[in-house]
Design an enzyme around this catalytic site. Structure first.
Site, short mmCIF file in Angstrom:
data_model
loop_
_atom_site.label_atom_id
_atom_site.label_comp_id
_atom_site.label_asym_id
_atom_site.label_seq_id
_atom_site.Cartn_x
_atom_site.Cartn_y
_atom_site.Cartn_z
N LYS A 153 -34.84 28.50 39.17
CA LYS A 153 -33.65 27.88 39.74
C LYS A 153 -33.83 27.88 41.24
O LYS A 153 -34.08 28.92 41.86
CB LYS A 153 -32.39 28.68 39.36
CG LYS A 153 -31.11 27.96 39.73
CD LYS A 153 -30.91 26.73 38.85
CE LYS A 153 -29.66 25.98 39.24
NZ LYS A 153 -29.40 24.85 38.33
N SER A 223 -35.18 23.75 38.26
CA SER A 223 -33.85 23.15 38.25
C SER A 223 -33.16 23.49 39.55
O SER A 223 -33.10 24.67 39.94
CB SER A 223 -33.05 23.69 37.05
OG SER A 223 -31.74 23.17 37.03
#
Length: 351
Positions: A153, A223
């Site tokens: 992330k 992401s």
């Protein structure tokens, strides 16, 4: 003789704040202190203003806080287009009295906060590469070939972050906040490629990020989100010294309908084993074609191409595996070849 043992739980979610299924696992005897990571698919748009990711992260932080626990890595990926089902994948890790063998291994790490003017540039690549190596070390994975999936992330730019960098006399890679998501995902993926020896760091320049499609990792999944300014990293693979029934392998889809590579990876795993999780990346082919036929994912001004790709690849994989609670993340810059992407498969053997 003791060893480490990993476990994987797939839990349905009725909303971005619905952590009741995970809390039910705790009530049934799962030790909350054993949880090392949660991957979530939330039902937002997956773009800059997808606050379902932050909402879900806060919900899990509150849940773990009630049990006096901090430091669980929570990676939330927005977007469940098509028939993808919102869900959580919970990873646990604990020491057990059992002989070490070869089984699923999990390691985590976090980077320092990323200076905003480094986003989408070599500095981000190198920062991530170092953190991936740290997560591998924590997992006890010594051979890079044993790494099957690296989930990251990473941050993105907002107008406020851009202004903060400029006030400090720095320039950012882009003023387009949506484009910053792709640059951050791409730089993070190249960090994985460097750590795993897939790309030489000396071959990467700032201008190569999101432009040189020949540079990629076959095991990176990144992401971007507004809810953090550092990087949360989860490394998954196989390692000696771990025990338990969970094993994994991965494939690299060469395009969005490459089911042959996925099926081959599944066949390398034990026959008849229970499917525990499928983790994948999706990206519209930048050529505008899939096996010579034109697609319109990049021409749609109403819906982002990453959302089209998530739904498309999610449908392809749902047909292969017969399930819709798949972790399919959009935006695969430098994550697999153009138009393709990595797919990791985790199964649980019979005890």
């Amino acid at each position: 003789m003791s060893s480490m043992r990993a476990h994987v739980y797939r839990v349905a979610a009725d909303a971005p704040d619905d952590v009741s299924g995970v809390e039910a696992l705790f009530a049934q005897g799962l030790d909350p202190r054993s949880v090392v990571a949660v991957l979530g698919k939330t039902e937002g748009n997956g773009c800059v203003n997808d606050f379902t990711r932050g909402y879900a992260s806060q919900s899990f932080e509150a849940l773990f806080r009630r049990y006096g626990i901090e430091g669980v890595t929570a990676v939330m990926s927005g977007g469940t287009e098509g028939a993808l089902s919102p869900h959580w994948t919970v990873f646990t890790r604990r020491a057990v009295e059992a002989p070490g063998e070869r089984a699923l291994a999990i390691g985590t790490s976090r980077t320092p906060n990323l200076p905003f003017h480094h986003l989408g540039r070599r500095e981000q690549v190198l920062m991530v590469a170092n953190a991936v190596c740290a997560a591998m070390h924590q997992a006890g994975i010594e051979n890079v070939a044993d790494v099957h999936f690296v989930q990251i992330k990473c941050p993105l730019l907002t107008l406020r972050r851009i202004e903060e960098a400029q006030a400090a006399g720095e320039t950012v890679a882009t003023r387009d906040t949506l484009k910053s998501m792709g640059l951050s995902r791409g730089a993070s993926a190249l960090g994985v490629a460097v750590a795993l020896g897939e790309v030489d760091a000396a071959d990467i320049e700032d201008a190569d990020i999101c432009t040189r499609h020949d540079l990629f990792s076959g095991r990176a999944s990144t992401s971007a989100g507004v809810e953090l300014t550092d990087h949360e990293i989860i490394v998954m693979g196989m390692a000696d010294g771990w025990s338990g029934p969970f094993v994994m392998d991965h494939a690299v889809m060469q395009d969005a309908i490459d089911t042959a590579s996925v099926r081959a990876a599944r066949e390398r795993l034990p026959s008849g084993a229970r499917l525990a999780a499928v983790l994948a990346k999706a990206e519209p082919d930048p050529s505008g074609r899939v096996r010579g036929k034109r697609h319109t994912m990049l021409d749609d001004s109403d819906i982002s191409g990453t959302r089209h790709a998530r739904a498309f690849v999610g449908g392809v994989l749902a047909g292969v595996f017969g399930m819709t609670d798949l972790y399919v993340s959009g935006g695969a810059e430098h994550q697999g070849p153009p138009g393709g992407g990595p797919v990791a498969i985790i199964v649980e053997k019979e005890s």
